[in-house]
Design a protein around this motif. Sequence first.
Motif, PDB file in Angstrom:
ATOM      1  N   GLY A   7       0.825  -1.211   0.000  1.00  0.00           N
ATOM      2  CA  GLY A   7       0.000   0.000   0.000  1.00  0.00           C
ATOM      3  C   GLY A   7       0.849   1.246   0.000  1.00  0.00           C
ATOM      4  N   GLY A   8       0.239   2.362  -0.386  1.00  0.00           N
ATOM      5  CA  GLY A   8       0.984   3.608  -0.450  1.00  0.00           C
ATOM      6  C   GLY A   8       1.916   3.592  -1.636  1.00  0.00           C
ATOM      7  N   LYS A   9       2.661   4.678  -1.811  1.00  0.00           N
ATOM      8  CA  LYS A   9       3.500   4.807  -2.996  1.00  0.00           C
ATOM      9  C   LYS A   9       4.970   4.505  -2.724  1.00  0.00           C
ATOM     10  N   ARG A  10       5.366   4.655  -1.435  1.00  0.00           N
ATOM     11  CA  ARG A  10       6.790   4.654  -1.164  1.00  0.00           C
ATOM     12  C   ARG A  10       7.340   3.258  -0.940  1.00  0.00           C
ATOM     13  N   GLN A  11       6.993   2.340  -1.800  1.00  0.00           N
ATOM     14  CA  GLN A  11       7.503   1.003  -1.593  1.00  0.00           C
ATOM     15  C   GLN A  11       8.374   0.650  -2.776  1.00  0.00           C
ATOM     16  N   ILE A  12       9.447  -0.049  -2.507  1.00  0.00           N
ATOM     17  CA  ILE A  12      10.335  -0.411  -3.592  1.00  0.00           C
ATOM     18  C   ILE A  12      10.051  -1.870  -3.954  1.00  0.00           C
ATOM     19  N   GLN A  13       9.467  -2.092  -5.118  1.00  0.00           N
ATOM     20  CA  GLN A  13       9.172  -3.419  -5.658  1.00  0.00           C
ATOM     21  C   GLN A  13       8.555  -4.368  -4.635  1.00  0.00           C
ATOM     22  N   PRO A  14       7.477  -3.999  -3.976  1.00  0.00           N
ATOM     23  CA  PRO A  14       6.947  -4.874  -2.933  1.00  0.00           C
ATOM     24  C   PRO A  14       6.243  -6.105  -3.467  1.00  0.00           C
ATOM     25  N   GLU A  15       5.596  -5.979  -4.630  1.00  0.00           N
ATOM     26  CA  GLU A  15       4.803  -7.107  -5.114  1.00  0.00           C
ATOM     27  C   GLU A  15       5.701  -8.253  -5.564  1.00  0.00           C
ATOM     28  N   THR A  16       6.806  -7.906  -6.213  1.00  0.00           N
ATOM     29  CA  THR A  16       7.679  -8.970  -6.714  1.00  0.00           C
ATOM     30  C   THR A  16       8.525  -9.560  -5.576  1.00  0.00           C
ATOM     31  N   ARG A  17       8.590  -8.832  -4.453  1.00  0.00           N
ATOM     32  CA  ARG A  17       9.435  -9.252  -3.327  1.00  0.00           C
ATOM     33  C   ARG A  17      10.863  -9.542  -3.776  1.00  0.00           C
ATOM     34  N   ASP A  18      11.331  -8.682  -4.670  1.00  0.00           N
ATOM     35  CA  ASP A  18      12.701  -8.796  -5.142  1.00  0.00           C
ATOM     36  C   ASP A  18      13.588  -8.052  -4.154  1.00  0.00           C
ATOM     37  N   GLU A  19      13.986  -8.750  -3.079  1.00  0.00           N
ATOM     38  CA  GLU A  19      14.719  -8.093  -1.999  1.00  0.00           C
ATOM     39  C   GLU A  19      16.063  -7.560  -2.490  1.00  0.00           C
ATOM     40  N   ALA A  20      16.746  -8.322  -3.348  1.00  0.00           N
ATOM     41  CA  ALA A  20      18.057  -7.863  -3.827  1.00  0.00           C
ATOM     42  C   ALA A  20      17.897  -6.587  -4.652  1.00  0.00           C
ATOM     43  N   GLY A  21      16.887  -6.567  -5.527  1.00  0.00           N
ATOM     44  CA  GLY A  21      16.636  -5.381  -6.358  1.00  0.00           C
ATOM     45  C   GLY A  21      16.262  -4.182  -5.501  1.00  0.00           C
ATOM     46  N   ARG A  22      15.442  -4.422  -4.473  1.00  0.00           N
ATOM     47  CA  ARG A  22      15.014  -3.345  -3.592  1.00  0.00           C
ATOM     48  C   ARG A  22      16.216  -2.741  -2.865  1.00  0.00           C
ATOM     49  N   LEU A  23      17.077  -3.629  -2.356  1.00  0.00           N
ATOM     50  CA  LEU A  23      18.229  -3.131  -1.604  1.00  0.00           C
ATOM     51  C   LEU A  23      19.188  -2.362  -2.499  1.00  0.00           C
ATOM     52  N   LYS A  24      19.309  -2.796  -3.753  1.00  0.00           N
ATOM     53  CA  LYS A  24      20.203  -2.109  -4.695  1.00  0.00           C
ATOM     54  C   LYS A  24      19.673  -0.698  -4.959  1.00  0.00           C
ATOM     55  N   GLN A  25      18.376  -0.629  -5.230  1.00  0.00           N
ATOM     56  CA  GLN A  25      17.756   0.668  -5.515  1.00  0.00           C
ATOM     57  C   GLN A  25      17.862   1.597  -4.295  1.00  0.00           C
ATOM     58  N   ARG A  26      17.651   1.009  -3.134  1.00  0.00           N
ATOM     59  CA  ARG A  26      17.732   1.772  -1.879  1.00  0.00           C
ATOM     60  C   ARG A  26      19.149   2.317  -1.684  1.00  0.00           C
ATOM     61  N   ALA A  27      20.150   1.459  -1.941  1.00  0.00           N
ATOM     62  CA  ALA A  27      21.546   1.881  -1.772  1.00  0.00           C
ATOM     63  C   ALA A  27      21.888   2.993  -2.763  1.00  0.00           C
ATOM     64  N   GLU A  28      21.400   2.883  -3.996  1.00  0.00           N
ATOM     65  CA  GLU A  28      21.690   3.914  -5.007  1.00  0.00           C
ATOM     66  C   GLU A  28      21.091   5.260  -4.595  1.00  0.00           C
ATOM     67  N   MET A  29      19.899   5.176  -4.034  1.00  0.00           N
ATOM     68  CA  MET A  29      19.237   6.417  -3.648  1.00  0.00           C
ATOM     69  C   MET A  29      19.937   7.042  -2.432  1.00  0.00           C
ATOM     70  N   LEU A  30      20.324   6.192  -1.483  1.00  0.00           N
ATOM     71  CA  LEU A  30      21.033   6.705  -0.301  1.00  0.00           C
ATOM     72  C   LEU A  30      22.351   7.359  -0.721  1.00  0.00           C
ATOM     73  N   ASP A  31      22.985   6.754  -1.726  1.00  0.00           N
ATOM     74  CA  ASP A  31      24.236   7.296  -2.236  1.00  0.00           C
ATOM     75  C   ASP A  31      24.011   8.677  -2.867  1.00  0.00           C
ATOM     76  N   ALA A  32      22.914   8.790  -3.626  1.00  0.00           N
ATOM     77  CA  ALA A  32      22.608  10.064  -4.290  1.00  0.00           C
ATOM     78  C   ALA A  32      22.234  11.151  -3.284  1.00  0.00           C
ATOM     79  N   LEU A  33      21.804  10.723  -2.074  1.00  0.00           N
ATOM     80  CA  LEU A  33      21.409  11.692  -1.043  1.00  0.00           C
ATOM     81  C   LEU A  33      22.396  11.641   0.133  1.00  0.00           C
ATOM     82  N   SER A  34      23.672  11.421  -0.183  1.00  0.00           N
ATOM     83  CA  SER A  34      24.684  11.227   0.870  1.00  0.00           C
ATOM     84  C   SER A  34      24.943  12.516   1.645  1.00  0.00           C
ATOM     85  N   ALA A  35      25.654  12.369   2.771  1.00  0.00           N
ATOM     86  CA  ALA A  35      25.958  13.536   3.618  1.00  0.00           C
ATOM     87  C   ALA A  35      26.722  14.596   2.827  1.00  0.00           C
TER      88      ALA A  35
END
Length: 342
Positions: free
Chosen positions: A50-78
């Motif tokens: 539910g909601g919009k802020r989910q990274i690939q929840p339906e496919t439950r592609d945990e590796a893909g989700r973590l990769k996307q999350r890491a890329e975004m965290l990198d783009a928003l680094s300190a």
Amino acid sequence: MSAGSSIPVDPMTPPRPRAPHFDPVKNAWVLSRYPDVWAALREPHLWPVGGKRQIQPETRDEAGRLKQRAEMLDALSASRLEEWRPRLEALTHSALDSLPTNRPVDLFAEFTLPWGLALAILVTGADPADSPRLADLGRRVFAATGAESADTDLRADAAAATAELERIFATGPIPMGEPAFVALSQTLPRLLANAWLALVRHPDEFARLRAQPELMPGAIEELLRYAGIVRRVFRRATANVDLGGVRIAEGELVMLMLASANRDPEQFPDPDRLLLARPVTSHVALGTGRNSCVGAMLIRMAASVATGALTARFAEASFSRVIEWRTGSGFCFPASVYVTLR
Ligand code: HEM
């Protein structure tokens, strides 16, 4: 109720936390005590839905989700945040300086909304000349998160606006430019408006922050705890989960009441008071754990810059109109925050 209607009771005060229970109407478990919500947010067998802020929840592609999350965290680094900070400070000060002091000002429409748009343009590297068009697209996407989101025309319009923003940000400097743009230009202005409403309603705390700007980091945490705008998030159990004294069976839906957990008196004594010097304890306004908000550091930096500038620039902000609230999709925020600034 539609997103455009007002509700009589001040919904800033969420329902008191209580023991986990199953709500047959919602067909979902309801978790609202702080330790239960905290544990559920960190439970790997409770999958975000539910909601919009989910990274690939339906496919439950945990590796893909973590990769996307890491890329975004990198783009928003300190270090990126420190690059943006001076430009954000400059635009914040000039926008606050231009606010009139001879009439009530709507801090949301006249400050936080245009300020969030300018920040979103800065972060996504969009062309400032495109501001009006981008603002309109962001507004149309966010409109579908309101309580009237069942409206099919509204949803179709939001889907078209989302597709347009995805096209615009397909080659931008940060991954997931579309949700980032909408969060910065729509969600963040509402969060800040709600936080400032809380501050204006607590004049002693406003004065304290003005006198002691060094309180800012803790003050932002307290404002997030007290005035966070995400009321609840959903999870689906991917296995049987024992939590808070109940068994959640595989496949069952769970509602995590973030706002109630943030007012749990066992965790935050005197929870309905805004106490900016409160000893810092982790709130759940931006989630926690594996699905916590990747924009959290940016939100903290931006909110600190804006709140510091507000309290430095004005000695007083007196609240001047009845508040109309907007709700929907788990959000709750004021439609306007009229104050007189001095
Ligand atoms: C100020 C407004 C914002 C609020 C109140 C907010 C709140 C939240 C919350 C509560 C969650 C956790 C959801 C859950 O546990 O189910 C979340 C997740 C997330 N947020 Fe934010 N957020 C905001 C702004 C942003 C921004 C600016 C970005 C990006 C630039 C962002 C990106 C994300 C992403 C990608 C997730 C999902 C993370 C994951 O599943 O790994 N948010 N946000």
